[in-house]
Design a protein around this motif. Structure first.
Motif: not given
Length: 340
Positions: A141-150
């Motif tokens: 999921q491209p969520n707020a936490w994934w967005d920190t490392t992609h």
């Protein structure tokens, strides 16, 4: 219920909110009488425990932890890192945290996990570190936490922080719709395997030991119980077994069984089908040596997330084993019969 589970080597728990008990003593009394494990329903979610960056509020989590300790119950922590993109209105990630630059948000994640884990070190037996990282087809999921490392590096960082903060707690990954063999459960299996294969050195009783990043897999178990909606038990059993073969424990962590309702009322036939699903899911756990037990996601229809969000579950409800006035439904007997 707990008395029946103990001889079988399992625990039966429930999600718990202290605020539900404030004006409803039955809620607290039934939870303490029937369950041997209490899980923070919302107390350790980000929007409750850290409503603003760096500002912690432990009142709800402490209330559940303290109640468990006072009554010699197991205490479990739910969902330190979660961002449900399909329910953004819940604001599980507070807006001020979501607005942070990715590198700062990543560090906040690490600091938050460390703070919570250290506070409950030696008290929480089991911690869901990351919840629902995958979509239904197995993509991150491209969520707020994934967005920190992609990528999934943020998940490894989260588990590493949790392990370092409390080397003794059992660390779980948790997800829904992963009970059967599917593209989603395949992706989760790959993640859990790699987490299990990755170790970190920690201090345990003055000795340095290498421990894997993960100990368990949580299958939420939000099931359907209407006509033609019974689960494929053999598929669930084979899927659970392959995770157990990785050397991790497994648990049904959020079990409920929603059925069709009309004006909040289910038919006798659907309540019996619900009984059967609860019975079968309990039996799956009993048949799996590495299954630690079941946690119900609420035990009374008076306090159920299914009925709290009727727009999300239109036409469905009555998902727990007790009515809204705490009478036992056939579902209760379904669990008990399996345990006997």
């Amino acid at each position: 219920m707990a008395q029946l589970a103990k001889p079988r080597g399992k625990t039966i728990g429930t999600a718990y909110r202290s605020t539900y008990a404030q004006n409803d003593p039955c809620y607290r009394e039934v939870a303490l009488a029937e369950f041997d494990s209490l899980t923070t329903e919302i107390g350790t979610m980000m929007n409750t425990v850290q409503p603003e960056p760096g500002v912690f509020d432990f009142r709800e989590a402490d209330a559940v932890a303290d109640l468990a300790a006072q009554h010699h119950k197991d205490f479990q922590i739910h969902s330190l890192i979660w961002d449900p993109l399909d329910q953004l209105q819940w604001e599980i990630v507070p807006s001020a945290i979501r607005a942070m630059a990715p590198d700062r948000r990543h560090q906040l994640m690490i600091d938050s996990i460390t703070t919570v884990m250290k506070r409950y070190a030696g008290r929480a037996s089991t911690v869901t570190v990351v919840n629902e990282a995958f979509d239904q087809v197995g993509h991150l999921q491209p969520n707020a936490w994934w967005d920190t490392t992609h990528n999934d590096e943020y998940i490894f960082d989260a588990f590493r922080a949790a392990r370092l903060a409390d080397p003794t707690a059992e660390l779980y990954y948790n997800d829904h719709s992963a009970e059967t063999n599917s593209d989603k459960s395949n992706a989760i299996y790959d993640l859990v395997k790699r987490l299990r294969d990755t170790t970190v050195e920690v201090d345990v009783n003055g000795q340095t030991v290498a421990r894997p990043l993960i100990d368990g897999m949580g299958f939420q178990g939000h099931m359907l119980g209407g006509a033609d909606q019974q689960p494929n038990i053999s598929d669930i059993e084979s899927n659970v077994q392959r995770f157990a073969a990785l050397g991790v424990d497994v648990r049904f962590t959020e079990l409920d069984v929603r059925v069709p309702v009309l004006n909040g009322v289910a038919t006798v036939a659907d309540l019996d089908r619900q009984r059967l699903v609860y019975n079968m899911m309990t039996q799956v756990c009993l048949n799996q040596p590495r299954c630690t037990g079941l946690t119900l996601w609420g035990f009374t229809d008076k306090r159920s997330w299914i009925t709290d969000y009727p727009d999300s579950f239109s036409g469905y409800g009555a998902a727990t084993p007790l009515t809204d006035d705490y009478r036992r439904k056939p579902a209760w007997k379904g669990i008990a019969d399996a345990l006997r």
